[in-house]
Design a protein around this motif. Sequence first.
Motif, PDB file in Angstrom:
ATOM      1  N   TYR A 550       0.824  -1.194   0.000  1.00 31.66           N
ATOM      2  CA  TYR A 550       0.000   0.000   0.000  1.00 31.66           C
ATOM      3  C   TYR A 550       0.864   1.253   0.000  1.00 31.66           C
ATOM      4  CZ  TYR A 550       0.905  -0.537   5.061  1.00 31.66           C
ATOM      5  OH  TYR A 550       1.485  -0.708   6.296  1.00 31.66           O
ATOM      6  N   MET A 551       0.238   2.346  -0.440  1.00 31.42           N
ATOM      7  CA  MET A 551       0.881   3.660  -0.378  1.00 31.42           C
ATOM      8  C   MET A 551       0.647   4.239   1.018  1.00 31.42           C
ATOM      9  SD  MET A 551       2.373   4.022  -3.233  1.00 31.42           S
ATOM     10  CE  MET A 551       2.945   5.714  -2.973  1.00 31.42           C
ATOM     11  N   ILE A 556       5.664   7.030  -0.118  1.00 33.27           N
ATOM     12  CA  ILE A 556       6.183   5.796   0.468  1.00 33.27           C
ATOM     13  C   ILE A 556       5.292   4.618   0.108  1.00 33.27           C
ATOM     14  CG2 ILE A 556       6.716   4.601   2.627  1.00 33.27           C
ATOM     15  CD1 ILE A 556       7.441   7.242   3.854  1.00 33.27           C
ATOM     16  N   LEU A 557       5.931   3.523  -0.285  1.00 36.59           N
ATOM     17  CA  LEU A 557       5.241   2.271  -0.570  1.00 36.59           C
ATOM     18  C   LEU A 557       5.691   1.241   0.465  1.00 36.59           C
ATOM     19  CD1 LEU A 557       4.789   0.656  -4.074  1.00 36.59           C
ATOM     20  CD2 LEU A 557       5.412  -0.737  -2.108  1.00 36.59           C
ATOM     21  N   VAL A 558       4.725   0.613   1.138  1.00 37.80           N
ATOM     22  CA  VAL A 558       5.017  -0.334   2.213  1.00 37.80           C
ATOM     23  C   VAL A 558       4.606  -1.738   1.779  1.00 37.80           C
ATOM     24  CG1 VAL A 558       4.623  -0.900   4.638  1.00 37.80           C
ATOM     25  CG2 VAL A 558       4.588   1.492   3.900  1.00 37.80           C
ATOM     26  N   TYR A 572       5.923  -6.297  -5.841  1.00 35.65           N
ATOM     27  CA  TYR A 572       5.771  -5.598  -7.121  1.00 35.65           C
ATOM     28  C   TYR A 572       5.934  -4.109  -6.884  1.00 35.65           C
ATOM     29  CZ  TYR A 572       3.954  -3.695 -11.448  1.00 35.65           C
ATOM     30  OH  TYR A 572       3.828  -3.004 -12.616  1.00 35.65           O
ATOM     31  N   LEU A 573       6.828  -3.489  -7.638  1.00 30.13           N
ATOM     32  CA  LEU A 573       7.009  -2.044  -7.584  1.00 30.13           C
ATOM     33  C   LEU A 573       6.462  -1.428  -8.857  1.00 30.13           C
ATOM     34  CD1 LEU A 573      10.661  -1.824  -6.165  1.00 30.13           C
ATOM     35  CD2 LEU A 573       8.504  -1.638  -4.921  1.00 30.13           C
ATOM     36  N   PRO A 574       5.534  -0.476  -8.759  1.00 25.57           N
ATOM     37  CA  PRO A 574       4.996   0.184  -9.958  1.00 25.57           C
ATOM     38  C   PRO A 574       6.073   0.961 -10.707  1.00 25.57           C
ATOM     39  CG  PRO A 574       3.614   0.580  -8.027  1.00 25.57           C
ATOM     40  CD  PRO A 574       4.902   0.000  -7.532  1.00 25.57           C
ATOM     41  N   GLU A 575       5.687   1.552 -11.810  1.00 22.07           N
ATOM     42  CA  GLU A 575       6.640   2.265 -12.662  1.00 22.07           C
ATOM     43  C   GLU A 575       7.348   3.376 -11.887  1.00 22.07           C
ATOM     44  OE1 GLU A 575       4.541   4.154 -15.811  1.00 22.07           O
ATOM     45  OE2 GLU A 575       3.156   5.224 -14.489  1.00 22.07           O
ATOM     46  N   GLY A 576       8.566   3.684 -12.345  1.00 20.57           N
ATOM     47  CA  GLY A 576       9.360   4.717 -11.706  1.00 20.57           C
ATOM     48  C   GLY A 576      10.527   4.118 -10.950  1.00 20.57           C
ATOM     49  N   GLN A 577      11.337   4.987 -10.367  1.00 17.90           N
ATOM     50  CA  GLN A 577      12.466   4.528  -9.566  1.00 17.90           C
ATOM     51  C   GLN A 577      12.106   4.559  -8.097  1.00 17.90           C
ATOM     52  OE1 GLN A 577      16.823   5.462 -10.375  1.00 17.90           O
ATOM     53  NE2 GLN A 577      16.509   6.695  -8.549  1.00 17.90           N
ATOM     54  N   TRP A 578      12.443   3.484  -7.391  1.00 16.84           N
ATOM     55  CA  TRP A 578      12.130   3.348  -5.980  1.00 16.84           C
ATOM     56  C   TRP A 578      13.411   3.094  -5.192  1.00 16.84           C
ATOM     57  CZ3 TRP A 578       7.146   4.142  -4.382  1.00 16.84           C
ATOM     58  CH2 TRP A 578       6.159   4.112  -5.371  1.00 16.84           C
ATOM     59  N   VAL A 604      10.263  -1.116   2.723  1.00 15.61           N
ATOM     60  CA  VAL A 604       9.617   0.187   2.607  1.00 15.61           C
ATOM     61  C   VAL A 604      10.401   0.975   1.558  1.00 15.61           C
ATOM     62  CG1 VAL A 604       8.891   2.286   3.789  1.00 15.61           C
ATOM     63  CG2 VAL A 604       8.930   0.108   5.025  1.00 15.61           C
ATOM     64  N   PHE A 605       9.685   1.498   0.562  1.00 20.17           N
ATOM     65  CA  PHE A 605      10.333   2.153  -0.566  1.00 20.17           C
ATOM     66  C   PHE A 605       9.820   3.580  -0.731  1.00 20.17           C
ATOM     67  CE2 PHE A 605      10.025  -2.369  -1.243  1.00 20.17           C
ATOM     68  CZ  PHE A 605      11.317  -2.724  -1.602  1.00 20.17           C
ATOM     69  N   SER A 606      10.680   4.427  -1.254  1.00 20.77           N
ATOM     70  CA  SER A 606      10.326   5.832  -1.451  1.00 20.77           C
ATOM     71  C   SER A 606      10.540   6.237  -2.910  1.00 20.77           C
ATOM     72  CB  SER A 606      11.177   6.725  -0.545  1.00 20.77           C
ATOM     73  OG  SER A 606      10.959   8.091  -0.854  1.00 20.77           O
ATOM     74  N   LYS A 607       9.702   7.140  -3.366  1.00 22.64           N
ATOM     75  CA  LYS A 607       9.896   7.721  -4.690  1.00 22.64           C
ATOM     76  C   LYS A 607      11.049   8.717  -4.700  1.00 22.64           C
ATOM     77  CE  LYS A 607       5.010   7.624  -6.106  1.00 22.64           C
ATOM     78  NZ  LYS A 607       3.862   8.474  -6.529  1.00 22.64           N
ATOM     79  N   LYS A 608      11.428   9.170  -3.502  1.00 23.16           N
ATOM     80  CA  LYS A 608      12.436  10.218  -3.387  1.00 23.16           C
ATOM     81  C   LYS A 608      13.786   9.633  -2.989  1.00 23.16           C
ATOM     82  CE  LYS A 608       9.211  13.911  -2.110  1.00 23.16           C
ATOM     83  NZ  LYS A 608       8.916  14.960  -1.109  1.00 23.16           N
ATOM     84  N   ASP A 609      14.854  10.339  -3.347  1.00 22.61           N
ATOM     85  CA  ASP A 609      16.195   9.931  -2.938  1.00 22.61           C
ATOM     86  C   ASP A 609      16.484  10.367  -1.511  1.00 22.61           C
ATOM     87  OD1 ASP A 609      16.779   8.753  -5.360  1.00 22.61           O
ATOM     88  OD2 ASP A 609      17.529  10.610  -6.231  1.00 22.61           O
TER      89      ASP A 609
END
Length: 616
Positions: A550-551, A556-558, A572-578, A604-609
């Motif tokens: 979930y977002m 953040i994607l958890v 599964y990670l959607p499009e973009g860099q995580w 736990v993944f982030s769209k941001k660096d």
Amino acid sequence: MENIAKGIWKEVYGEPEVHVPTKYKKVAAKLDVVNELSDSKEGIVEKTVKKITFNKTVRGITLTLPMMPTEDIYGFGLQFFGINHAGKRRFLKVNSDPVADTGESHAPVPFYVSSAGYGIFVDTYRYTTFLMGTSTAKGASRNMTQENMPHEEFSESALYALKRAKEERKIIIDIPNTEGVTVFFFEGNIMECVQRYNLLSGGGIVPPRWGLEPWYRIYGGSNQMSAMLIAKQFIHENMPIKVIGIEPGWHSHSYSCTYKWSYLFPSAEKFIKSMDDMGFKLNLWEHLFVYPQAPFYKEIEECAGDYEVWNGLVPDFATDKAADVFKQYHQKTFIDEGISGFKLDECDNSDYNPSNWSFPDCSQFPSGMDGEQMHQAIGVLYQNLIKEAFEERGKATYSEVRSSGAFAAPLPFVLYSDLYNHKQFITALVNSGFSGLLWCPEVRDCQNGDDLLRRLQTVIFSHQALINAWRIPNAPWKQTDIVKNLDDVQMDDADYYTNECRKLLELRVSMIPYLEDSFKEYEKNGKPPIRALVMDYPDDMNVVSIDDEYMFGDDILVCPLTYEEGTSKEVYLPEGQWTNIFTKEKYQGAKKIHMKVPYNSMLVFSKKDSFDFIQK
């Protein structure tokens, strides 16, 4: 069809009942904000409404509309067995412990959203059945010619498995015991329809900051002294617990309740002040079933239903008098003394528990509601009056409740229950965002220390970071085994789990500014702070049924793990860099990735660096 705001319409079919969710909705709709949302998918609702048929039957009414085989369906409140309801039958009835994927829930909401570009809310408290493409009309199969096809499936599970239809089906909305209903229609993609529904509800909430900090419900057998001791232990061990929940023993009689402090808390005012001086907020467990020794029993007796529960009255909070008596007592006795909130237990009906904790559907209430309607309404009616009780005192609350329903987005309450497993807790968290609900996958029974870590990892990335230790006198990081905990026997590796749990609770505290920003978006424009991936990535067919990721806010994607999943998982990670916020490893999305995850680590993944929003 009446246009309410941009992308929202309503249509009246037949003669609707008096007692419906819109009648008891207390917060004004934010229609000005609705009108600021992006343009909806022009014409989808109009085309949908034209295809709806309305019929009166001997059992009530039905609404029928077409459903294409490619449609994905989301919503229906707090659901525990999956997120995509296409091809399923949803029976929306308040039930604390549904035994299968029927649609029953302790927070059913007669609202769904379709990937075809529309959403529907049915304004009813009746036990409504939604058949989501399970049926075709008579004659639809008349021209089928296939014969002598080979049989390849020889098991009941294969025979009865959910199969998506290849041809157009029907959505049937079956509402019993009524002669009419009002239906609201929402236009847009999945996110936009949910936002419009939440804004029609009055928008979301921003909890007080303390409500987003870690919570801990203490042992049910605690007294005033032991409650103080565990609070001091948290301070000594630098555990960032902010809210302490007091369980049923604080009442002089619980199941049903007196709402009077018991002999276990002989100096309640002093206790509340001492806890406040140490920096703790207090939350009190209660029922709404009123025991004869409750101080306001006689006042509320004339505005209660005709059946009791556990020797207690069931107040009719749809009447002003019952709501006012209950509210004013809570204000003078608890809120004015410093209590920050309440936990309403067992208001969610039970069909399967041996100790039946609710009133029959045939009950009658002074307002004119019957038992069926009251079951669907009672959780929200309680939330309304407690919300008003705090607001009238100029205070904020963040409380807990076991039953909720329609238009709950602006109510400062988090749903909870102990009747599900960890996987179902996660699925419900993913589902909550479709229906304006907040949910806590609380930490309660744990198999061992590693199971404790997995559950705590999920809960710190939820609407409420709660550890419910009502069955054990010592903290679970000291001993997860209930019998040994009661005997004051610590685990051999208690120090390790104490440190790991502290890190997780500190992580929750560090994320509060980010989470507050997400709740502000919820309040402002109805965007849920926690939501399924399909809401953010509606065109990605890989996410349409993902119910364990979930977002968490916009960035953040958890991907929580259960203890049973061990130390590896395919995500599964959607499009973009995580970017993994812990390891700093980067991944390109739009694909599945298999990862190793030790029990003391998370995905736990982030769209941001940059992770400044985590470290605040």
